[in-house]
Design an enzyme around this catalytic site. Sequence first.
Site, PDB file in Angstrom:
ATOM      1  CB  CYS A 111     -30.777  10.768   2.619  1.00 41.77           C
ATOM      2  SG  CYS A 111     -32.367  11.163   3.620  1.00 41.77           S
ATOM      3  CG  HIS A 246     -27.711  12.919   4.506  1.00 35.33           C
ATOM      4  ND1 HIS A 246     -28.700  13.855   4.101  1.00 35.33           N
ATOM      5  CD2 HIS A 246     -28.699  12.399   5.204  1.00 35.33           C
ATOM      6  CE1 HIS A 246     -29.725  13.856   4.243  1.00 35.33           C
ATOM      7  NE2 HIS A 246     -29.996  12.682   5.055  1.00 35.33           N
ATOM      8  CG  ASN A 276     -32.723  14.160   6.741  1.00 37.63           C
ATOM      9  OD1 ASN A 276     -32.490  14.450   5.454  1.00 37.63           O
ATOM     10  ND2 ASN A 276     -32.873  12.787   6.892  1.00 37.63           N
TER      11      ASN A 276
HETATM   12  O1  UT7 Z   1     -31.790  10.697   6.105  1.00 37.21           O
HETATM   13  C1  UT7 Z   1     -32.022   9.195   6.241  1.00 37.21           C
HETATM   14  C2  UT7 Z   1     -31.330   8.893   7.468  1.00 37.21           C
HETATM   15  N1  UT7 Z   1     -32.017   9.183   8.860  1.00 37.21           N
HETATM   16  C3  UT7 Z   1     -31.248   9.220   9.764  1.00 37.21           C
HETATM   17  O2  UT7 Z   1     -30.348   8.706   9.614  1.00 37.21           O
HETATM   18  C4  UT7 Z   1     -32.258   8.975  10.969  1.00 37.21           C
HETATM   19  C5  UT7 Z   1     -31.427   8.053  11.901  1.00 37.21           C
HETATM   20  N2  UT7 Z   1     -32.129   8.116  13.349  1.00 37.21           N
HETATM   21  C6  UT7 Z   1     -32.031   8.838  14.346  1.00 37.21           C
HETATM   22  O3  UT7 Z   1     -31.622  10.063  14.160  1.00 37.21           O
HETATM   23  C7  UT7 Z   1     -32.617   8.768  15.801  1.00 37.21           C
HETATM   24  O4  UT7 Z   1     -33.012   7.250  15.746  1.00 37.21           O
HETATM   25  C8  UT7 Z   1     -34.073   9.554  15.937  1.00 37.21           C
HETATM   26  C9  UT7 Z   1     -33.639  10.998  15.966  1.00 37.21           C
HETATM   27  C10 UT7 Z   1     -34.811   9.384  14.916  1.00 37.21           C
HETATM   28  C11 UT7 Z   1     -34.505   8.942  17.206  1.00 37.21           C
HETATM   29  O5  UT7 Z   1     -33.554   8.979  18.204  1.00 37.21           O
HETATM   30  P1  UT7 Z   1     -33.509   7.961  19.342  1.00 37.21           P
HETATM   31  O6  UT7 Z   1     -32.457   8.408  20.354  1.00 37.21           O
HETATM   32  O7  UT7 Z   1     -33.060   6.891  18.551  1.00 37.21           O
HETATM   33  O8  UT7 Z   1     -34.857   7.734  20.104  1.00 37.21           O
HETATM   34  P2  UT7 Z   1     -35.825   6.617  19.949  1.00 37.21           P
HETATM   35  O9  UT7 Z   1     -36.223   6.271  18.714  1.00 37.21           O
HETATM   36  O10 UT7 Z   1     -35.098   5.544  20.699  1.00 37.21           O
HETATM   37  O11 UT7 Z   1     -36.927   6.967  20.872  1.00 37.21           O
HETATM   38  C12 UT7 Z   1     -36.941   7.438  22.358  1.00 37.21           C
HETATM   39  C13 UT7 Z   1     -38.079   7.870  22.798  1.00 37.21           C
HETATM   40  C14 UT7 Z   1     -39.592   6.792  22.561  1.00 37.21           C
HETATM   41  O12 UT7 Z   1     -39.997   6.814  23.921  1.00 37.21           O
HETATM   42  P3  UT7 Z   1     -39.998   5.556  24.736  1.00 37.21           P
HETATM   43  O13 UT7 Z   1     -40.521   4.363  24.051  1.00 37.21           O
HETATM   44  O14 UT7 Z   1     -38.615   5.468  25.107  1.00 37.21           O
HETATM   45  O15 UT7 Z   1     -41.122   6.091  25.979  1.00 37.21           O
HETATM   46  C15 UT7 Z   1     -40.121   7.515  21.286  1.00 37.21           C
HETATM   47  O16 UT7 Z   1     -41.611   7.491  21.665  1.00 37.21           O
HETATM   48  O17 UT7 Z   1     -38.554   9.099  22.321  1.00 37.21           O
HETATM   49  C16 UT7 Z   1     -39.794   8.869  21.855  1.00 37.21           C
HETATM   50  N3  UT7 Z   1     -40.178   9.927  20.666  1.00 37.21           N
HETATM   51  C17 UT7 Z   1     -40.468  11.435  20.912  1.00 37.21           C
HETATM   52  N4  UT7 Z   1     -40.604  12.129  21.813  1.00 37.21           N
HETATM   53  C18 UT7 Z   1     -40.611  13.265  21.761  1.00 37.21           C
HETATM   54  C19 UT7 Z   1     -39.906   9.601  19.428  1.00 37.21           C
HETATM   55  N5  UT7 Z   1     -40.199  10.790  18.785  1.00 37.21           N
HETATM   56  C20 UT7 Z   1     -40.381  11.619  19.514  1.00 37.21           C
HETATM   57  C21 UT7 Z   1     -40.684  13.357  19.384  1.00 37.21           C
HETATM   58  N6  UT7 Z   1     -40.702  13.859  20.636  1.00 37.21           N
HETATM   59  N7  UT7 Z   1     -40.445  13.874  18.123  1.00 37.21           N
END
Ligand code: UT7
Length: 353
Positions: A111, A246, A276
């Site tokens: 990115c 970004h 993204n």
């Molecule tokens: O471009 C390169 C740079 N990329 C980034 O900067 C991305 C950085 N990361 C993020 O933006 C965030 O970490 C995410 C948007 C990817 C995720 O947000 P989060 O608040 O960190 O969520 P998480 O990974 O802690 O997931 C929480 C929950 C999990 O369920 P449990 O284990 O708490 O029951 C996941 O299984 O959300 C679940 N989950 C989803 N639920 C519905 C993960 N993906 C999804 C989904 N829909 N698409």
Amino acid sequence: MKNATITGWGRCVPPQIVTNDDLSTVVDTSDEWITSRSGIKERRVSHVNNSDMATLAARRAMAAAGVTSDDLDYIIVATCTPDRQIPAAACIVQAKLGAMQAAASDINAGCTGFIYGLSMAHGLIATGTAGRVLLIGSERISSYLDLDERSTAVLFGDGAGAVIVEATDRDEGIKSMHLGADGTGAEALTATGLGTEFIGQEARLAIIMDGQEIFKNAVKRMGDETVDAIRNAGWEETEVDLVIPHQANARIIDAVRRRIKASEDQVYVNIHKYGNTSAATIPIALAEAVEDGTIKPGAKLIFVAFGAGLTWGASAFQWGDRVDPIATIDDDLPTPDRTGIEILVEKHKALYG
Ligand code: UT7
């Protein structure tokens, strides 16, 4: 030593839109989850090759700069989703443009690719190797998305943006540039199933990300880089007219904004429309911000990004006098014969059955 400034800008976002609700019909997710965790409402999915989007964005940027393909000395494509591994996407774009005087090569810095590309263009210009560089950020990242990998399938979108970077004696253009990388973090954001390492293995093609690790690093690195870019340019934080960060997560963007105590108007946000788009994000946002009048003559801008590698970087950039394109072109991509979600599902079935 010559300065490096931007004289043309263009973007190509493919017409097919996939909303969060559309995605929820094929991915175990919801509009509520995607919106609240990332700020994304919809993204574009391409029915054409990466190089087709890149070429159209480039032609729009060339028209805006009032230059022809014969005027280009170098073509850089920042991408991690090229049409082919060999040759470089830039060579495919060069042939499509007929820019036969130009050298051509790609940059893969995830990115952060556009900022790495801008740094390369700066170096080519400062050393006199090139006087006019076409820099494109272009991604067809939908091709890498595994709809069963919901933590990444909902985050990315396709598109291309391009700029013409030119040598100038005027006091404008790149005012500071800093790049960084940490390859020990490679596994935190990677694509499996592609590359020589995977030949002969049954690795599934997918983008795998440790979301929280990337989030934490992105907030820190993009915040630090923004502060340093401003200082290294000799500017005060209050002088910055617009930060173009970004667009990976609206919460990351907001953390960067709060770090420099900027208002919402001082930070460009279009993640809700495109998700993204990796290396295409900043040039798409830049072209959009010039077109919608957000960027005014002489504007003090900050470009800042973080991505796979891990990589990061930022540049302070002073816009020139001209915010109107010298010319525009009417060309567009061919009309798609499938919806965005159909394109995604067909590709998924072709890959995984
Ligand atoms: O471009 C390169 C740079 N990329 C980034 O900067 C991305 C950085 N990361 C993020 O933006 C965030 O970490 C995410 C948007 C990817 C995720 O947000 P989060 O608040 O960190 O969520 P998480 O990974 O802690 O997931 C929480 C929950 C999990 O369920 P449990 O284990 O708490 O029951 C996941 O299984 O959300 C679940 N989950 C989803 N639920 C519905 C993960 N993906 C999804 C989904 N829909 N698409």
